[in-house]
Motif scaffolding. Sequence first.
Motif, short mmCIF file in Angstrom:
data_model
loop_
_atom_site.label_atom_id
_atom_site.label_comp_id
_atom_site.label_asym_id
_atom_site.label_seq_id
_atom_site.Cartn_x
_atom_site.Cartn_y
_atom_site.Cartn_z
N SER C 194 0.86 -1.19 0.00
CA SER C 194 0.00 0.00 0.00
C SER C 194 0.88 1.22 0.00
CB SER C 194 -0.93 0.04 1.21
OG SER C 194 -0.33 0.71 2.30
N PHE C 195 0.26 2.35 -0.31
CA PHE C 195 0.95 3.62 -0.29
C PHE C 195 0.93 4.12 1.16
CE2 PHE C 195 1.01 8.27 -0.79
CZ PHE C 195 2.17 8.39 -1.51
N LEU C 196 1.91 3.69 1.94
CA LEU C 196 1.94 4.05 3.36
C LEU C 196 2.03 5.56 3.53
CD1 LEU C 196 4.34 1.32 4.84
CD2 LEU C 196 1.86 1.51 5.14
N PRO C 197 1.42 6.14 4.57
CA PRO C 197 0.76 5.47 5.69
C PRO C 197 -0.70 5.09 5.44
CG PRO C 197 0.81 7.80 6.10
CD PRO C 197 1.50 7.59 4.79
N SER C 198 -1.17 5.09 4.20
CA SER C 198 -2.53 4.59 3.97
C SER C 198 -2.55 3.08 4.13
CB SER C 198 -2.97 4.90 2.53
OG SER C 198 -3.22 6.26 2.38
N PHE C 199 -3.63 2.59 4.71
CA PHE C 199 -3.92 1.16 4.72
C PHE C 199 -2.82 0.34 5.37
CE2 PHE C 199 -5.78 2.78 0.58
CZ PHE C 199 -6.95 3.16 1.18
N ILE C 200 -2.39 0.80 6.54
CA ILE C 200 -1.49 0.01 7.36
C ILE C 200 -2.17 -1.30 7.71
CG2 ILE C 200 -0.64 -0.04 9.76
CD1 ILE C 200 0.33 2.80 9.37
N GLY C 201 -1.40 -2.36 7.82
CA GLY C 201 -1.94 -3.61 8.32
C GLY C 201 -2.38 -4.57 7.25
N ALA C 202 -3.36 -5.38 7.58
CA ALA C 202 -3.71 -6.51 6.73
C ALA C 202 -4.60 -6.09 5.56
CB ALA C 202 -4.42 -7.57 7.55
N LYS C 203 -4.48 -6.84 4.46
CA LYS C 203 -5.36 -6.71 3.32
C LYS C 203 -5.53 -5.26 2.83
CE LYS C 203 -7.97 -10.99 3.84
NZ LYS C 203 -7.46 -11.59 2.59
N PRO C 204 -4.42 -4.60 2.53
CA PRO C 204 -4.54 -3.20 2.09
C PRO C 204 -5.34 -3.02 0.80
CG PRO C 204 -2.27 -3.99 1.93
CD PRO C 204 -3.03 -5.02 2.69
N SER D 198 -4.39 9.03 3.53
CA SER D 198 -3.22 9.46 4.29
C SER D 198 -3.41 10.90 4.76
CB SER D 198 -1.96 9.43 3.41
OG SER D 198 -1.57 8.13 3.15
N PHE D 199 -2.95 11.17 5.97
CA PHE D 199 -2.84 12.54 6.45
C PHE D 199 -4.17 13.28 6.44
CE2 PHE D 199 1.28 11.68 4.13
CZ PHE D 199 1.87 11.10 5.24
N ILE D 200 -5.19 12.63 6.97
CA ILE D 200 -6.47 13.29 7.20
C ILE D 200 -6.25 14.43 8.18
CG2 ILE D 200 -8.61 12.88 8.51
CD1 ILE D 200 -8.90 10.28 7.02
N LYS D 203 -2.85 20.35 8.29
CA LYS D 203 -1.43 20.41 7.94
C LYS D 203 -0.90 19.08 7.37
CE LYS D 203 -0.04 24.26 10.87
NZ LYS D 203 0.31 25.17 9.76
N PRO D 204 -1.52 18.57 6.33
CA PRO D 204 -1.06 17.29 5.77
C PRO D 204 0.37 17.33 5.25
CG PRO D 204 -2.80 18.27 4.42
CD PRO D 204 -2.73 19.07 5.67
N TYR D 205 0.83 18.46 4.74
CA TYR D 205 2.21 18.49 4.23
C TYR D 205 3.21 18.39 5.38
CZ TYR D 205 0.30 19.71 -0.34
OH TYR D 205 -0.38 19.68 -1.52
N HIS D 206 2.86 18.94 6.54
CA HIS D 206 3.72 18.76 7.70
C HIS D 206 3.74 17.28 8.12
CE1 HIS D 206 3.27 23.13 7.92
NE2 HIS D 206 4.32 23.14 8.71
N GLN D 207 2.56 16.66 8.10
CA GLN D 207 2.49 15.24 8.44
C GLN D 207 3.32 14.41 7.45
OE1 GLN D 207 -1.45 13.50 9.32
NE2 GLN D 207 -2.33 15.54 9.19
N ALA D 208 3.20 14.76 6.16
CA ALA D 208 3.92 14.01 5.12
C ALA D 208 5.42 14.15 5.32
CB ALA D 208 3.51 14.51 3.74
N SER D 209 5.86 15.35 5.67
CA SER D 209 7.28 15.60 5.87
C SER D 209 7.79 14.78 7.06
CB SER D 209 7.50 17.10 6.10
OG SER D 209 8.86 17.35 6.36
N ARG D 210 6.99 14.77 8.12
CA ARG D 210 7.41 14.01 9.31
C ARG D 210 7.50 12.52 9.02
NH1 ARG D 210 4.46 17.55 12.36
NH2 ARG D 210 2.58 16.30 12.12
N ARG D 211 6.56 12.01 8.21
CA ARG D 211 6.56 10.56 7.92
C ARG D 211 7.62 10.19 6.89
NH1 ARG D 211 7.60 6.34 7.80
NH2 ARG D 211 6.41 4.42 7.66
N GLY D 212 8.13 11.19 6.17
CA GLY D 212 9.19 10.88 5.22
C GLY D 212 8.69 10.14 3.97
N VAL D 213 7.49 10.47 3.50
CA VAL D 213 6.98 9.82 2.29
C VAL D 213 7.75 10.31 1.06
CG1 VAL D 213 4.66 9.36 3.14
CG2 VAL D 213 5.17 11.56 2.04
N LYS D 214 7.72 9.51 -0.01
CA LYS D 214 8.48 9.83 -1.21
C LYS D 214 7.57 10.34 -2.33
CE LYS D 214 12.37 8.53 0.72
NZ LYS D 214 13.33 9.56 1.17
N LEU D 215 6.28 10.38 -2.08
CA LEU D 215 5.32 10.97 -3.01
C LEU D 215 4.30 11.74 -2.16
CD1 LEU D 215 4.33 7.81 -5.13
CD2 LEU D 215 5.72 9.69 -5.96
#
Lengths: 284, 284, 284, 284
Positions: C194-204, D198-200, D203-215
Amino acid sequence: MNRTYRLILDCPDQVGIVTRVAEMITRHGGWISEAAHHSDVESQRFFSRFEIQADSLSFGIETLREKFAPMIEEYQMNFNLIDSCQPKKVILMASKGSHCLSDLLDRWRSNDLDCEISCVISNHTDMQGLVEWYGIPYHHVVIDKDNKAPGFAQVEALVDEYQADCIVLARYMQILPQVLCEKYRHKVINIHHSFLPSFIGAKPYHQASRRGVKLIGATCHYVTEQLDEGPIIDQDVVRVTHSDKVEDLVRLGKDVEKTVLARGLRHHLEDRILVHGNKTVVFS
Amino acid sequence: MNRTYRLILDCPDQVGIVTRVAEMITRHGGWISEAAHHSDVESQRFFSRFEIQADSLSFGIETLREKFAPMIEEYQMNFNLIDSCQPKKVILMASKGSHCLSDLLDRWRSNDLDCEISCVISNHTDMQGLVEWYGIPYHHVVIDKDNKAPGFAQVEALVDEYQADCIVLARYMQILPQVLCEKYRHKVINIHHSFLPSFIGAKPYHQASRRGVKLIGATCHYVTEQLDEGPIIDQDVVRVTHSDKVEDLVRLGKDVEKTVLARGLRHHLEDRILVHGNKTVVFS
Amino acid sequence: MNRTYRLILDCPDQVGIVTRVAEMITRHGGWISEAAHHSDVESQRFFSRFEIQADSLSFGIETLREKFAPMIEEYQMNFNLIDSCQPKKVILMASKGSHCLSDLLDRWRSNDLDCEISCVISNHTDMQGLVEWYGIPYHHVVIDKDNKAPGFAQVEALVDEYQADCIVLARYMQILPQVLCEKYRHKVINIHHSFLPSFIGAKPYHQASRRGVKLIGATCHYVTEQLDEGPIIDQDVVRVTHSDKVEDLVRLGKDVEKTVLARGLRHHLEDRILVHGNKTVVFS
Amino acid sequence: MNRTYRLILDCPDQVGIVTRVAEMITRHGGWISEAAHHSDVESQRFFSRFEIQADSLSFGIETLREKFAPMIEEYQMNFNLIDSCQPKKVILMASKGSHCLSDLLDRWRSNDLDCEISCVISNHTDMQGLVEWYGIPYHHVVIDKDNKAPGFAQVEALVDEYQADCIVLARYMQILPQVLCEKYRHKVINIHHSFLPSFIGAKPYHQASRRGVKLIGATCHYVTEQLDEGPIIDQDVVRVTHSDKVEDLVRLGKDVEKTVLARGLRHHLEDRILVHGNKTVVFS
């Protein structure tokens, strides 16, 4: 697997075609589970694809075909009715580069390509063991660069013997003789390692490097007598930078090549592609 | 804004260049906040870009430049030292199509393009009011198709008057005379509405439609005397299908054009692009 | 192959680090063929990677390491010096799904992954023949779902026996015990579907289908004790539509999974990844 | 412009719906220029969209609607018949960030969005002049953060006064009160600056930066009472790296936000979106 009949047609456009076809299917209880249509404004031609649940009909595909006969004549249709449970027979042709071949074999084994792989033909023996592990016959057919005719005669004999529905040039690296292109029209699928029509011909990654492009691509197309000019089925690209040397382009390009070839082949196997002139309609 | 000095150089490759340059900067207390290097193996040429915190040095940019003078000679460097607080002066040239112009203006107003927009030059008046709302002078310069010289003389006069550092052809639709291409070498940025080198020349979307490609693209490049052959800065593509008519390609293409042009311009404004021959090194 | 020494370091940021390191290399005739740096503003930490031509130095890697010893202490560096001619020893762990495994094996055989594959460990035997065709040992280690410890003890023994530098969970489908996550910190690479952090865990893919997303993705990350929370190395996505059922998402996702895993692994093998906290710096 | 009637329906799935609908259209000479269907297997619900050439019928839309009345009842259809020549009335709501607003205005002026823009409502006056240059009324409605009700009452009055068919939250930055979400169900389109789910939240861009996502991404969705949980219309992403700070994510994200919002709005204006539960069927 869910058995369906795939009805593929194209004909001069006019009012009421969808209705007439759908009505014929429904009248006999046929359940249409998928349908797609396209009117090409320029050529005034109509293209359509229906997927019908086989077990919703009280008769078989032959009877259905007969019922459509008058309509085919009336509308001057190119008409094709295919049973999804008759997997197409595919021949893979490869050279030394293994990325497309290996990719297709794994997809096939994982049931992601609905076909029979009749055999692999190659002018090298490197991959013979792997192919045979998959339980697929391997034919080593040498194409002598000074006398190609005997090799290609052998290829033709194999294609005919296996009654192949489709030939996939999985980075085969040889140009098919014109006579075979014509004989297997719209049945030979090639992957070209450039974003056509850019970099037609030899060594496209070298050409791309010289031109300094920022994306490289691959093109899946039906093979015609005009090299690299056949109807395009699918394309894709990947980003590159100034620091990528030709060998990096080659490596990065492989990912695009194998993905695009597999996608194009899948569309072909599911009878989603209609060709008109030098273009394709892909009902994906 | 954080003031930096940007040091851009290229020269014949040899051992120790990075060290010599870095050592010169550090010796005077300079803080390097960004650095990127590229060795082109084929041409044996070295490309480098340093970003130095201005306030970490006890002297100004002129002194820094002087200190580098001997090294420039020794290594036969193309050498450029730029103050990030001296925004470049940009002239936008546009025609009737407003998508690139309007996009660049909004980016500029939102502080996403670090430059001064000196003026907009157009052969039409449609966008004059909008441009002026942004507080930017608008010059309506007609290019008479039977006698283009006077119009382009006026363009040249404006470029010189504004002392523009950069000219952006934001879908300007006119071919710049060769003399201006040479005069403003590597300062004129164009957006071409195809994925070059595919569909060079006129009406690329019509060409793309005829060829039946499955992706269309746009290319941002420096303008040279060879039309559509200049060094490529950036490219991108968007997926299309058989159901997209030429007017759909035009519409879908606009999104790619404006995004790619803005990205290319941004790289130019940040002095991230070095040109060698017909290719670019982009330190992004 | 071109032999290089890769110097990877991170330390508290301050003026002059690049210069000091570069100067040390150059002083001994070292040719820097690649260099990349990153200053993390928030943590005030500096990250750097140099690639040095081995044969430009008159001594070996051990001597080079010694020469850096005082600097490492002075700057409190995490410091790593790696010989590119010592390929890393990699163990692949897989389950029944073969797409990632088969993809990595072909890349390795095609010299697109610079490593040794020590062995494959799997809780199934389906792929044993294929793996052995590649000349790679295959270990069938059953993880009993009611008593996992013995199985994982066997895994640990194999990892230690082979002195593996890196473990790749190529859709392994088992959660590694915490003790192994800690023991092989930043050495275990997983591909999450899955495109983390979306759908963490089972059956993403089931989760994705329920949420009705229009893109699905995959994430390559280092495994930590927090499931699916480790430092992300790479991610990518593919477009889906309302007509894609869960099984289509699974199939489409495979292409992303294998590409992203291979890209992430390649970065790891080339020592391009530095981890700080829960994030990565990837010098690609 | 080519006038069409768009027929949008969904109902419990059964054999023969397409045929019945198509037959009704064709019986009266109606030319179907586009048709798309979707059967949702899980909910056993059928979704369909037909585009009919208006001038191929000898009567108007009202008569056509009457003719379908019995079928609507028989099949328990949600049924909508829309005249493409009645452009929808759209209200844009914006805050200080101008990228989405400016982008939509240019598209509208360039005839790439087929709608009427009734007005712009904003809690700031920054863009008033630009909006008025486009000939569109601008309403400055302050939302007092300690007493939001009066502001939103004013918004509601404006929406009702203009009889708006659609409200676009073009980075409006305010949460619409629940009562308005319900009143304008499936008529309010929002652009969320993350790749949901992701990042509901804030400040989702701050959340994204903290999580270190690549997209990073953006999501266009219908607004419901559950914040950021409404049916997703479209999404897209852009690649980022470790060197992109939060402000870079914000800037890069803007390009995705405006493109995705425009694409989603266009689908809505062309009546290509059917909602069922929390998901959308988009016939693009």
